[in-house]
Design a protein around this motif. Structure first.
Motif, PDB file in Angstrom:
ATOM      1  N   SER A   1      60.742  35.402  49.876  1.00 60.88           N
ATOM      2  CA  SER A   1      60.398  34.092  49.334  1.00 60.88           C
ATOM      3  C   SER A   1      61.555  33.112  49.499  1.00 60.88           C
ATOM      4  CB  SER A   1      60.025  34.214  47.857  1.00 60.88           C
ATOM      5  OG  SER A   1      61.122  34.661  47.088  1.00 60.88           O
ATOM      6  N   GLY A   2      61.178  31.842  49.671  1.00 66.66           N
ATOM      7  CA  GLY A   2      62.161  30.782  49.860  1.00 66.66           C
ATOM      8  C   GLY A   2      61.910  30.038  51.153  1.00 66.66           C
ATOM      9  N   PHE A   3      62.843  29.183  51.524  1.00 67.64           N
ATOM     10  CA  PHE A   3      62.770  28.490  52.809  1.00 67.64           C
ATOM     11  C   PHE A   3      63.334  29.433  53.872  1.00 67.64           C
ATOM     12  CE2 PHE A   3      63.231  24.952  49.725  1.00 67.64           C
ATOM     13  CZ  PHE A   3      62.046  24.278  49.995  1.00 67.64           C
ATOM     14  N   PRO A   4      62.525  29.813  54.883  1.00 71.45           N
ATOM     15  CA  PRO A   4      62.967  30.839  55.839  1.00 71.45           C
ATOM     16  C   PRO A   4      64.049  30.327  56.784  1.00 71.45           C
ATOM     17  CG  PRO A   4      60.847  29.933  56.502  1.00 71.45           C
ATOM     18  CD  PRO A   4      61.166  29.325  55.167  1.00 71.45           C
ATOM     19  N   ALA A   5      64.903  31.253  57.221  1.00 73.75           N
ATOM     20  CA  ALA A   5      65.992  30.905  58.139  1.00 73.75           C
ATOM     21  C   ALA A   5      66.380  32.141  58.938  1.00 73.75           C
ATOM     22  CB  ALA A   5      67.198  30.375  57.373  1.00 73.75           C
TER      23      ALA A   5
END
Length: 634
Positions: A334-338
């Protein structure tokens, strides 16, 4: 007499990202395989070759990290070992080894074609390939569960969903190793199955070697297991550092309806916070190709962008970028992927449509590394909350010495959970209000005050509740007096001096600090388990656009357990701590001085110091100049 059966390599390929994939067949029943890559004439070590142990008797497709040298050719062979072993296979050329100065071929793996003898429900010539992690991305010791994904495709490259994929780790008897599930996992509509493996840390002081991870298509209960697709991964400890070009920005007034899935109008540079994560392993190598995420609390920021073509450092208005969607499931992603680049870094630009103190954490293997950033318009003088109370002397000035200056927040802040003190373009202090009942007092380090004859210091705060609702205060202007702190002197030690990891340079400038300044603290022999390393940095320059001296310090402590070896210990210093130490109007540069020490935890003695590193310093300020135009009389 032992029966000797032949092993044959069908193909071997080198991929320019830095790994080798090979497929072989064998009639033996070994305990594992030695995988060999080398120059045809065996002229080791120039260019270097590699011998890699793969502890899986069912492996028939194998991959491992390796970098070929331009201008040299390579051959590959397999040697079954243990059990019913056999001789080394004939050596075959490595495709993509080196032709015309071009090394490597492009991913994906390609024709990792397997037979379907044990699984009659699969088409002949199916493909099973690792899609996360890649061979050059290590598995981490003691840092959460390592995510591994494999994709199952038919001969034409179409995904095969609803198939069971088995998982194995070799050596399987590693103490404490465990999979998230010991059962097969099911391929999704994209043909991808995932599992996670935890590898406990140990008291070993050096890098941890390798693991073989294998995947296979699970056969029916009566079937014979198919051959395995295997990858040899390095196992390493991770060091994760977060750096900001500036850890605060203005709130983003998008003007359009905001949605996490519909990109609104892009913010300006003064409405963005640029954050960069650097992931380094315990051999000081950058961790490439690591899929991770950025998490923000108490809720996702209103927007996040990935700059295209790098982007560490200050965001640029209208610069190319890609909108990022918040990913909610699975939770560990979860979160903004990078994804980390070849330097082991990932940069994201954040924006928020209201005042807020935001927790931000680069997240690796589900493990968070927490930091904070602030969105506020307090510098514009539009805040509504009462101003801070300053310790004024009889002349109405703030006397600044060597100790932190106590700044008192008003008593009407009980409903808020956190407060951030803003002074002269910097977030200088954070308060968790639950632990500081009103009136809360924030200590402000003396180096953030400007000593002059003018009322040119500006101070305010932003407070935020547990739901993310923030309120700005009014701005106060005041004069700060006191004696100039002057240059600091250092006594040299005996340990090797710190080094700039990017190479020797006469000046620490914007190009070196962008994304965080990497320093190498050299190897040393006398350190022991549980020792600590303390880094001290002294900064001296000039306030932007003036001849007013500016001083600053940076201090951090690191466990020495991961240090040692022949190439030192690399740390990354937050960019925002190094910005704004400019040259004077006559071109005189500032000073950057770094030194470290080694000591026992909480020990007052037995501390050894390094020789100092001294360089010129000239870094521009990544601040928002609007507050400078709102001073008294403006």
């Amino acid at each position: 007499m032992a029966i000797v059966l032949e092993t044959k390599v069908l193909w071997a390929r080198y991929y320019r990202e830095g790994y080798v994939v090979a497929k072989w067949e064998t009639m033996t029943s070994p305990g594992g395989f030695w995988l060999w890559i080398r120059p045809p004439n065996e002229d080791w070590p120039n260019p270097p070759g590699w011998v890699q142990w793969m502890e899986d008797s069912q492996a028939r497709v194998g991959s491992f990290p390796f970098k070929c040298v331009v201008g040299h050719e390579y051959v590959f062979s397999v040697w079954p070992q243990g059990g019913l072993s056999g001789p080394e296979s004939p050596r075959i050329p490595v495709e993509g080894g080196s032709t015309g100065g071009i090394v490597g071929i492009e991913p994906p793996f390609g024709s990792t074609v397997l037979d379907s003898a044990g699984t009659p429900n699969l088409p002949e010539g199916y493909r099973l390939e690792f899609v996360e992690r890649m061979p050059y991305t290590p598995l981490f010791l003691g840092a959460g569960f390592n995510v591994i994904k494999a994709q199952l495709l038919d001969p034409d490259g179409r995904p095969l969903p609803k198939r069971q994929i088995g998982w194995g780790a070799f050596p399987g008897g590693f103490p404490g190793l465990r999979w998230e599930t010991d059962e097969p996992t099911i391929t999704n509509e994209d043909g991808i199955a995932a599992n996670r493996v935890y590898i406990p840390s140990s008291n070993l002081t050096g890098p941890g070697g390798t693991f073989t991870i294998s995947v296979w298509v699970q056969p029916p209960a009566s079937g014979v297991p198919d051959h395995h697709v295997s990858t040899v991964f390095p196992i390493r400890r991770a060091r994760v550092y977060c750096s900001f070009a500036r850890n605060w920005s203005h709130a983003w007034r998008a003007g359009d309806r905001l949605s996490l899935h519909v990109p609104p109008k892009a913010p300006c540079a003064d409405q963005l916070v640029a954050a960069t994560v650097s992931v380094i392993d315990d051999t000081n190598e950058p961790v490439r190709g690591l899929r991770m995420s950025w998490r923000t609390t108490p809720n996702p920021t209103s927007g996040a962008w990935k700059p295209i073509g790098g982007g560490a450092g200050q965001p640029i208005d209208g610069g190319p970028s890609r909108w990022l969607d918040w990913q909610a499931l699975p939770f560990y992603e979860s979160g903004f992927p990078a994804v980390t680049d070849d330097h082991g870094q990932s940069t994201v630009w954040f924006a928020n449509d209201a005042a807020q103190i935001t927790g931000v954490a680069p997240t690796v293997n589900g493990e968070e590394y927490p930091n904070f950033m602030v969105f506020t318009d307090v510098d514009l003088g539009t805040g509504t909350d009462p101003a801070v109370k300053l310790p004024l002397d009889k002349d109405g000035n703030v006397e600044v010495g060597t100790d932190p200056v106590p700044v008192t927040l008003p008593g009407n802040i009980a409903a808020f959970s956190d407060a951030a003190i803003w002074l002269n373009g910097n977030i200088v202090s954070m308060l968790h209000l639950a632990a500081n009942p009103a009136p809360a007092v924030a200590p402000v380090p003396p180096e953030y005050f400007k000593l002059s004859d003018e009322k040119d210091n500006a101070i305010g705060y932003v407070k935020s509740d547990r739901y993310g609702n923030g309120v700005d205060s009014k701005l106060s202007w005041f004069r700060a007096t006191g004696q100039s702190r002057g240059a600091r002197t250092f006594e040299g030690g005996t340990l090797g001096a710190p080094r700039l990891q990017a190479g020797d340079a006469a000046t620490v400038d914007d190009s070196l600090v962008a994304g965080g300044l990497a320093l190498n603290l050299p190897a040393f022999e006398w350190r022991e388990l549980n020792d600590e390393m303390q880094l001290y940095i002294y900064l001296e320059g000039y306030e932007p656009g003036t001849d007013t001296k500016k001083y600053g310090t940076f201090e951090a402590t690191y466990p020495a357990r991961d240090a040692g070896g022949s190439n030192g210990f690399v740390v990354v210093v937050d960019e925002s701590a190094l910005r704004g130490y400019c040259a004077s109007s006559t071109g005189e540069k500032g000073r950057f001085i770094a030194q470290y020490s080694i000591s026992k935890p909480r020990s007052q003695g037995d501390k050894q110091y390094s020789v100092i590193l001294s360089r010129d310093l000239d870094t521009t300020a990544v601040d928002l100049p609007a507050w400078r135009a709102h001073g008294p009389g403006a």
